[in-house]
Write a protein that holds these residues in place. Structure first.
Motif, PDB file in Angstrom:
ATOM      1  N   THR A 116       7.674  -4.981  -2.334  1.00 25.15           N
ATOM      2  CA  THR A 116       6.263  -4.656  -2.110  1.00 25.15           C
ATOM      3  C   THR A 116       5.692  -5.528  -0.999  1.00 25.15           C
ATOM      4  N   SER A 151      -1.490  -2.411  -0.678  1.00 23.65           N
ATOM      5  CA  SER A 151      -0.061  -2.721  -0.700  1.00 23.65           C
ATOM      6  C   SER A 151       0.753  -1.438  -0.789  1.00 23.65           C
ATOM      7  N   ARG A 152       2.039  -1.578  -0.498  1.00 29.09           N
ATOM      8  CA  ARG A 152       2.938  -0.427  -0.569  1.00 29.09           C
ATOM      9  C   ARG A 152       4.315  -0.887  -1.005  1.00 29.09           C
ATOM     10  N   MET A 165       0.277   4.482   5.075  1.00 32.94           N
ATOM     11  CA  MET A 165      -0.425   4.069   3.863  1.00 32.94           C
ATOM     12  C   MET A 165      -1.920   3.992   4.135  1.00 32.94           C
TER      13      MET A 165
END
Length: 251
Positions: A116, A151-152, A165
């Motif tokens: 992440t 976040s991704r 994103m």
């Protein structure tokens, strides 16, 4: 009756203008306005406003890598800087969405299914941030603290693919403030397991250098709805008066 129809039509058109919104799109790239020329070492091979910082490992301006994570011995955080000098919002124009996109390069996962990356605001000025020379614990810390922009999760299977994103309201607020200037995003790997094994995203990005993008959608209303409410009330009053006169004549 013709008068009533005409007045009603005018009222509806006016209300339509009051609620009609116009949308606009803006796109910015780390390839815009290279900052390397603002510093003594103006030989950055990639000419892109992006890179990495470490607290203990020296970098140099001709290294276009943007790795974030753990490479066994050192930790890295990355950054992306955008020139927003062409973004000048109208008084009643607001940003409704913002997205960050680019290429994942190599993803190495350790101890799980994914890694992440969380993105943060950056307080270091754009010129200093893009002068990638030596190690700098202060800048390194800045890239992974402060306000989160979202976040991704990056899976190993996503290596060498394009990603996008959405950025959150914190980012939208800061982009609005940064219009006509510079805006930077810092990246930190939040799933480090401290196992000493490599775990990273955007690794080996020096082998296929590519810019990253910031896309913004805005909306502007032709006439704010509150300003149309008096017109709406006046229209209803006129309609009532016309109806009253018609009844009086009939009587």
């Amino acid at each position: 009756m013709k008068h009533i129809i005409r007045i009603t039509s005018t009222l509806l058109i006016s209300l339509g203008l009051a609620t009609t919104a116009q949308a606009a799109s803006y796109s910015f790239s780390t390839a815009d306005s290279p900052l390397y020329g603002t510093n003594p070492a103006n030989f950055w091979s990639s000419d892109l406003n992006q890179g990495w910082w470490s607290s203990g490992y020296d970098n140099k301006n001709d290294n276009p890598n943007i790795v974030v994570g753990d490479s066994t011995n050192y930790l890295y955080r990355n950054f992306f800087t955008f020139d927003l000098s062409d973004l000048s919002l109208a008084p009643d124009e607001v940003i409704v969405s913002a997205s960050f996109s680019g290429f994942t390069h190599t993803i190495e996962v350790a101890g799980g299914l994914f890694e992440t990356v969380e993105f943060f605001d950056v307080s270091t000025d754009a010129g200093t941030l893009n002068y990638n020379v030596a190690a700098n614990p202060t800048i390194y810390e800045d890239l992974g603290t402060g306000k989160s922009y979202g976040s991704r999760d990056f899976y190993a299977s996503e290596s060498n693919t394009n990603f996008s994103m959405a950025l959150n309201d914190n980012a939208i607020a800061d982009i609005t403030t940064a219009q006509n200037g510079w805006f930077s995003i810092g990246g930190m790997l939040t799933t480090l397991d401290n196992s000493g094994q490599p775990e990273w995203v955007f690794a080996f990005s020096n082998e296929d250098v590519a810019p990253y993008k910031l896309d913004i959608e805005t909306q502007i209303s032709a006439v704010p709805l509150p300003a149309a409410l008096p017109l709406y009330g006046a229209g209803l009053a006129v309609l009532g008066f016309v109806g009253w006169r018609k009844k009086r004549k009939t009587a």
